[in-house]
Each structure stands twice: as structure tokens, then as C-alpha cells.
Write a protein that holds these residues in place. Structure first.
Motif, mmCIF file in Angstrom:
data_model
loop_
_atom_site.group_PDB
_atom_site.id
_atom_site.type_symbol
_atom_site.label_atom_id
_atom_site.label_comp_id
_atom_site.label_asym_id
_atom_site.label_seq_id
_atom_site.Cartn_x
_atom_site.Cartn_y
_atom_site.Cartn_z
ATOM 1 N N ALA A 107 0.831 -1.205 0.000
ATOM 2 C CA ALA A 107 0.000 0.000 0.000
ATOM 3 C C ALA A 107 0.865 1.255 0.000
ATOM 4 O O ALA A 107 0.579 2.227 -0.709
ATOM 5 C CB ALA A 107 -0.936 -0.017 1.202
ATOM 6 N N ILE A 108 1.918 1.243 0.794
ATOM 7 C CA ILE A 108 2.835 2.393 0.845
ATOM 8 C C ILE A 108 3.525 2.580 -0.501
ATOM 9 O O ILE A 108 3.700 3.709 -0.987
ATOM 10 C CB ILE A 108 3.869 2.211 1.969
ATOM 11 N N GLU A 109 3.935 1.481 -1.131
ATOM 12 C CA GLU A 109 4.580 1.566 -2.444
ATOM 13 C C GLU A 109 3.658 2.200 -3.478
ATOM 14 O O GLU A 109 4.105 2.915 -4.375
ATOM 15 C CB GLU A 109 5.004 0.173 -2.904
ATOM 16 N N ARG A 110 2.369 1.950 -3.356
ATOM 17 C CA ARG A 110 1.385 2.510 -4.284
ATOM 18 C C ARG A 110 0.915 3.902 -3.859
ATOM 19 O O ARG A 110 0.131 4.532 -4.574
ATOM 20 C CB ARG A 110 0.170 1.577 -4.401
ATOM 21 N N ASP A 111 1.346 4.361 -2.695
ATOM 22 C CA ASP A 111 0.890 5.623 -2.112
ATOM 23 C C ASP A 111 -0.624 5.640 -1.929
ATOM 24 O O ASP A 111 -1.286 6.652 -2.154
ATOM 25 C CB ASP A 111 1.337 6.817 -2.955
ATOM 26 N N LEU A 112 -1.183 4.499 -1.513
ATOM 27 C CA LEU A 112 -2.601 4.445 -1.187
ATOM 28 C C LEU A 112 -2.840 5.178 0.126
ATOM 29 O O LEU A 112 -2.046 5.055 1.067
ATOM 30 C CB LEU A 112 -3.067 2.990 -1.024
ATOM 31 N N PRO A 113 -3.907 5.920 0.238
ATOM 32 C CA PRO A 113 -4.257 6.520 1.525
ATOM 33 C C PRO A 113 -4.383 5.427 2.592
ATOM 34 O O PRO A 113 -5.019 4.392 2.359
ATOM 35 C CB PRO A 113 -5.600 7.192 1.245
ATOM 36 N N PHE A 114 -3.769 5.670 3.743
ATOM 37 C CA PHE A 114 -3.726 4.645 4.798
ATOM 38 C C PHE A 114 -4.050 5.260 6.149
ATOM 39 O O PHE A 114 -3.565 6.340 6.493
ATOM 40 C CB PHE A 114 -2.334 4.009 4.861
ATOM 41 N N LEU A 115 -4.861 4.530 6.916
ATOM 42 C CA LEU A 115 -5.174 4.905 8.291
ATOM 43 C C LEU A 115 -4.881 3.720 9.206
ATOM 44 O O LEU A 115 -5.451 2.643 9.031
ATOM 45 C CB LEU A 115 -6.648 5.310 8.413
ATOM 46 N N GLY A 116 -3.980 3.923 10.158
ATOM 47 C CA GLY A 116 -3.689 2.913 11.166
ATOM 48 C C GLY A 116 -4.304 3.330 12.486
ATOM 49 O O GLY A 116 -4.038 4.437 12.976
ATOM 50 N N ILE A 117 -5.124 2.472 13.056
ATOM 51 C CA ILE A 117 -5.842 2.787 14.290
ATOM 52 C C ILE A 117 -5.300 1.933 15.431
ATOM 53 O O ILE A 117 -5.335 0.698 15.347
ATOM 54 C CB ILE A 117 -7.354 2.554 14.118
ATOM 55 N N CYS A 118 -4.776 2.567 16.474
ATOM 56 C CA CYS A 118 -4.268 1.900 17.683
ATOM 57 C C CYS A 118 -3.200 0.860 17.309
ATOM 58 O O CYS A 118 -2.068 1.228 17.019
ATOM 59 C CB CYS A 118 -5.423 1.294 18.479
#
Length: 246
Positions: A107-118
Motif C-alpha cells: 500500500a505504501i509503495e502505491r501511495d494508497l491513503p492509509f489509516l492505522g488505528i491503535c
């Protein structure tokens, strides 16, 4: 062409135990309010099981990604430590963490929007080379109880938001009340990440990657949507960032 962005949410994996009673076989699990938050924010939610060989195909059909909270801790071996607290509870296998790190990398390689919760924020920090405080009370003496004993969705303590961050653009307030349900916290911050919110005792409450269009980790649980004015705005911000991929 889709009119709404698709947000993939990685499932948790549970087994029958004294803590949970559902099936004699392992099952996937996710609280409904994660999905409800995405729907309310204008997105389409799909849930992602652990198919490590199919990550590329999965990411082809999503426009953003969430790694949510979890009742289990990430094994310290993933950040090059031994278990040093009796309060650390880890899985008996690495399937969950292996998959989460693998899909996060793609996902990071594709620059996808990402949300990490806790848990998802802690995983994000580990992915970028950071580590964790394995048990907050062993690390600092604080008047803040970061692991609420009863209702997990009620406001517990304030956080201070850094000016110019993604979070600061989602609220006019620089100090907001959040819920809190974690006994671990970020230690060393991963390479390239920045701290964008802290509690009064300096425990890190949010991190971001300024090299990417929307990579955000928050230590609380905004999916309850009732702790402050920023919770819904976080999901709205993720959905709006993912809309650019349509």
C-alpha cells in the motif's frame, strides 16, 4: 467507473478461548463501527482476509486501506526486542503480523491513503523501523490512564495536535479529548515519520508520513465517532484522499 472510493479494512483473527466464545474453529472478526464510519464518510467498505499471495490483486480493487485495532500485542521480535513485560500478550503464530506488514508495504509503495488505528498505528511505526514501549506504566509514571478500565468509547484525556499536520487540517481545535484503550505506545519513531499529536505525558498519539499524500496513524479509536469533533473528520479525510484514485 465507481462513484465512491472503496476502503479495505484488514480483519482480525480470533480463536475460541476463555476470552471469546464463538466457534471451535478460528474466525475473522471486526467491530461493525469501523464499517459504519466508512459508510458515513461516503466510502464503500470491504473486509480483507489474510491472502498474502493475493495482496496485489486486493489492492487493485481498493482505493484506501485501514489496519484497525486489536486485543493482542505485536510480538517484540518484529522490532528486534525480547518480551520484557508480563503484560505483553502476543499471538501463538505470526500469520496476522506477516500479512499486515506485507499489505502495508504494498500500500505504501502505491501511495494508497492509509489509516492505522491503535494497533494499526503501532504497526505503521514498526514498518518504518520504529519500536514500542511494551507497557506504559513500566516506562513512565503518569496520571493518565491510557487503558480505560470500562467504557472504551468515552473521552479519557486530551491530546495536543501539531500545527500543519493532517490532523490539524481536520479540526480547528489544537487540543481535543479522545478515548484511550492501549497499554503500549510508540518508542523510537520510524524513519521518515513525524509525531503530530501527543498526550500531556508525552505519549505519542498520532504519527504521519509527510512523504505520502495520506498516511496517518492514531493511537485512539475514532471509529466510535463520539469522543470529539475530529473522529468523523479522520474517516472523511481518508475517504476524500481515496477519492483521488477513482
Amino acid at each position: 467507473m465507481r462513484k465512491k472510493p472503496v476502503i479495505g479494512i484488514v480483519l482480525d483473527l480470533a480463536e475460541d478461548s476463555e476470552k471469546y466464545r464463538y466457534s471451535s474453529f478460528p474466525w475473522y472478526v471486526l467491530r461493525q463501527n469501523y464499517v459504519a464510519s466508512i459508510i458515513k464518510a461516503g466510502g464503500i467498505a470491504i473486509m480483507i482476509p489474510y491472502q498474502i499471495e493475493a495482496i496485489a490483486e486486493v489492492l487493485d480493487i481498493v482505493d484506501g486501506l485501514i489496519i484497525p485495532g486489536s486485543d493482542e500485542d505485536i510480538h517484540p521480535k518484529f522490532y528486534h526486542q525480547e518480551i520484557n513485560s508480563k503484560y505483553v500478550e502476543v499471538r501463538n503464530d505470526d500469520e496476522k503480523t506477516d500479512f499486515e506488514l506485507a499489505i502495508l508495504q504494498k500500500a505504501i509503495e502505491r501511495d494508497l491513503p492509509f489509516l492505522g488505528i491503535c494497533h494499526g498505528m503501532q504497526l505503521l511505526n514498526i514498518f518504518f523501523g520504529g519500536d514500542l514501549i511494551q507497557h506504559i506504566p513500566d516506562y513512565i509514571s503518569s496520571t493518565i490512564n491510557h487503558k480505560q478500565p470500562d467504557t472504551k468509547n468515552t473521552p479519557a484525556h486530551n491530546i495536543n495536535i501539531v500545527e500543519g499536520s493532517i490532523l490539524s487540517k481536520l479540526t480547528a481545535n489544537k487540543e481535543v479529548m479522545i478515548n484511550s484503550n492501549h497499554h503500549q505506545a510508540l518508542g523510537k519513531i520510524g524513519d521518515g515519520l513525524i509525531i503530530t499529536a501527543t498526550a500531556a505525558d508525552n505519549i505519542v498519539e498520532a504519527i504521519e508520513s509527510p512523504q505520502h499524500k495520506f498516511v496517518l496513524g492514531v493511537q485512539w479509536h475514532p471509529e466510535y465517532l463520539n469522543a470529539n469533533d475530529i473522529d468523523f473528520a479522520i474517516f472523511k479525510g481518508l475517504v476524500e484522499a481515496a477519492t483521488e484514485n477513482l
